[in-house]
Design a protein around this motif. Structure first.
Motif, PDB file in Angstrom:
ATOM      1  N   ARG A   5       0.831  -1.199   0.000  1.00  0.00           N
ATOM      2  CA  ARG A   5       0.000   0.000   0.000  1.00  0.00           C
ATOM      3  C   ARG A   5       0.864   1.246   0.000  1.00  0.00           C
ATOM      4  NH1 ARG A   5      -4.567   0.083   4.258  1.00  0.00           N
ATOM      5  NH2 ARG A   5      -4.890   1.977   3.099  1.00  0.00           N
ATOM      6  N   GLN A   6       0.416   2.245  -0.735  1.00  0.00           N
ATOM      7  CA  GLN A   6       1.104   3.524  -0.786  1.00  0.00           C
ATOM      8  C   GLN A   6       0.560   4.431   0.310  1.00  0.00           C
ATOM      9  OE1 GLN A   6       1.231   5.509  -4.570  1.00  0.00           O
ATOM     10  NE2 GLN A   6       0.715   3.626  -5.636  1.00  0.00           N
ATOM     11  N   PRO A   7       1.363   5.382   0.766  1.00  0.00           N
ATOM     12  CA  PRO A   7       0.818   6.378   1.685  1.00  0.00           C
ATOM     13  C   PRO A   7      -0.325   7.134   0.999  1.00  0.00           C
ATOM     14  CG  PRO A   7       3.210   6.584   1.489  1.00  0.00           C
ATOM     15  CD  PRO A   7       2.764   5.600   0.463  1.00  0.00           C
ATOM     16  N   PHE A   8      -1.317   7.576   1.777  1.00  0.00           N
ATOM     17  CA  PHE A   8      -2.491   8.235   1.188  1.00  0.00           C
ATOM     18  C   PHE A   8      -2.113   9.406   0.300  1.00  0.00           C
ATOM     19  CE2 PHE A   8      -1.760  11.065   4.691  1.00  0.00           C
ATOM     20  CZ  PHE A   8      -2.172  12.283   4.219  1.00  0.00           C
ATOM     21  N   TRP A   9      -1.087  10.171   0.671  1.00  0.00           N
ATOM     22  CA  TRP A   9      -0.745  11.365  -0.091  1.00  0.00           C
ATOM     23  C   TRP A   9      -0.183  11.015  -1.463  1.00  0.00           C
ATOM     24  CZ3 TRP A   9       4.424  11.682  -1.176  1.00  0.00           C
ATOM     25  CH2 TRP A   9       5.302  10.987  -0.340  1.00  0.00           C
ATOM     26  N   ARG A  10       0.272   9.791  -1.655  1.00  0.00           N
ATOM     27  CA  ARG A  10       0.751   9.361  -2.969  1.00  0.00           C
ATOM     28  C   ARG A  10      -0.409   9.127  -3.929  1.00  0.00           C
ATOM     29  NH1 ARG A  10       5.589   9.843  -4.535  1.00  0.00           N
ATOM     30  NH2 ARG A  10       7.277   9.247  -3.226  1.00  0.00           N
ATOM     31  N   THR A  11      -1.620   8.896  -3.400  1.00  0.00           N
ATOM     32  CA  THR A  11      -2.770   8.649  -4.265  1.00  0.00           C
ATOM     33  C   THR A  11      -3.434   9.938  -4.717  1.00  0.00           C
ATOM     34  OG1 THR A  11      -4.327   8.478  -2.417  1.00  0.00           O
ATOM     35  CG2 THR A  11      -3.213   6.445  -3.115  1.00  0.00           C
ATOM     36  N   LEU A  12      -3.090  11.057  -4.081  1.00  0.00           N
ATOM     37  CA  LEU A  12      -3.683  12.335  -4.456  1.00  0.00           C
ATOM     38  C   LEU A  12      -3.065  12.844  -5.747  1.00  0.00           C
ATOM     39  CD1 LEU A  12      -3.632  14.110  -0.988  1.00  0.00           C
ATOM     40  CD2 LEU A  12      -5.600  13.084  -2.121  1.00  0.00           C
ATOM     41  N   THR A  64      -2.357  22.319   3.039  1.00  0.00           N
ATOM     42  CA  THR A  64      -2.270  21.681   1.724  1.00  0.00           C
ATOM     43  C   THR A  64      -0.884  21.100   1.487  1.00  0.00           C
ATOM     44  OG1 THR A  64      -3.935  23.214   0.871  1.00  0.00           O
ATOM     45  CG2 THR A  64      -2.616  22.027  -0.751  1.00  0.00           C
ATOM     46  N   GLU A  65       0.148  21.827   1.892  1.00  0.00           N
ATOM     47  CA  GLU A  65       1.513  21.320   1.736  1.00  0.00           C
ATOM     48  C   GLU A  65       1.745  20.083   2.605  1.00  0.00           C
ATOM     49  OE1 GLU A  65       3.920  25.300   0.345  1.00  0.00           O
ATOM     50  OE2 GLU A  65       3.870  24.838   2.487  1.00  0.00           O
ATOM     51  N   GLU A  66       1.198  20.074   3.805  1.00  0.00           N
ATOM     52  CA  GLU A  66       1.310  18.887   4.666  1.00  0.00           C
ATOM     53  C   GLU A  66       0.555  17.703   4.067  1.00  0.00           C
ATOM     54  OE1 GLU A  66      -0.206  20.098   8.474  1.00  0.00           O
ATOM     55  OE2 GLU A  66       1.813  20.461   9.246  1.00  0.00           O
ATOM     56  N   LEU A  67      -0.609  17.975   3.501  1.00  0.00           N
ATOM     57  CA  LEU A  67      -1.446  16.925   2.930  1.00  0.00           C
ATOM     58  C   LEU A  67      -0.802  16.292   1.703  1.00  0.00           C
ATOM     59  CD1 LEU A  67      -4.297  15.576   3.039  1.00  0.00           C
ATOM     60  CD2 LEU A  67      -5.064  17.402   1.527  1.00  0.00           C
ATOM     61  N   THR A  68      -0.179  17.105   0.872  1.00  0.00           N
ATOM     62  CA  THR A  68       0.354  16.616  -0.401  1.00  0.00           C
ATOM     63  C   THR A  68       1.845  16.313  -0.381  1.00  0.00           C
ATOM     64  OG1 THR A  68       0.772  18.863  -1.182  1.00  0.00           O
ATOM     65  CG2 THR A  68      -1.380  17.901  -1.709  1.00  0.00           C
ATOM     66  N   HIS A  69       2.544  16.763   0.651  1.00  0.00           N
ATOM     67  CA  HIS A  69       4.004  16.612   0.724  1.00  0.00           C
ATOM     68  C   HIS A  69       4.675  17.311  -0.458  1.00  0.00           C
ATOM     69  CE1 HIS A  69       4.290  13.423   3.956  1.00  0.00           C
ATOM     70  NE2 HIS A  69       3.004  13.620   3.803  1.00  0.00           N
ATOM     71  N   ARG A  70       4.114  18.449  -0.844  1.00  0.00           N
ATOM     72  CA  ARG A  70       4.650  19.243  -1.940  1.00  0.00           C
ATOM     73  C   ARG A  70       4.676  20.706  -1.530  1.00  0.00           C
ATOM     74  NH1 ARG A  70       1.159  17.398  -7.160  1.00  0.00           N
ATOM     75  NH2 ARG A  70       2.778  16.094  -8.027  1.00  0.00           N
TER      76      ARG A  70
END
Length: 98
Positions: A5-12, A64-70
């Motif tokens: 399984r990928q971390p949730f933020w990888r699916t966004l 948003t930056e925390e959620l997306t890691h971007r």
């Protein structure tokens, strides 16, 4: 046994738009993404609803930056609705390596 399984933020997908609005109790938001998981929404725990919009915009950007890691850059504009602001994502940095 290792999980595939990928971390949730990888699916966004990539964030495209942010919506921020003030309610009597708190600031609420929606973040729109490209891809199958197209929206994330909720309420900011801080700042209080009496705070200035630029403070809430900064808090949503951080969320948003925390959620997306971007790293995200947003151009904000007012809406036709009172106490609503929309943000267009002008730059969304690359995803971090796995």
């Amino acid at each position: 046994m290792a999980s595939n399984r990928q971390p949730f933020w990888r699916t966004l997908g990539t964030p495209t738009h942010l919506v921020l609005y003030r309610t009597p109790d708190r600031w609420r938001y929606a973040v729109y993404f490209t891809g199958p998981d197209g929206i994330a929404d909720g309420a900011l725990t801080a700042p209080p609803p009496s705070s200035e919009p630029d403070i809430a915009q900064a808090a949503l950007l951080h969320k948003t930056e925390e959620l997306t890691h971007r790293q995200i850059e947003v151009l904000w504009s007012t809406s036709d609705h009172p106490d609503w602001w929309t943000g267009t994502v002008t730059t969304a940095g690359p995803r971090p390596p796995a």
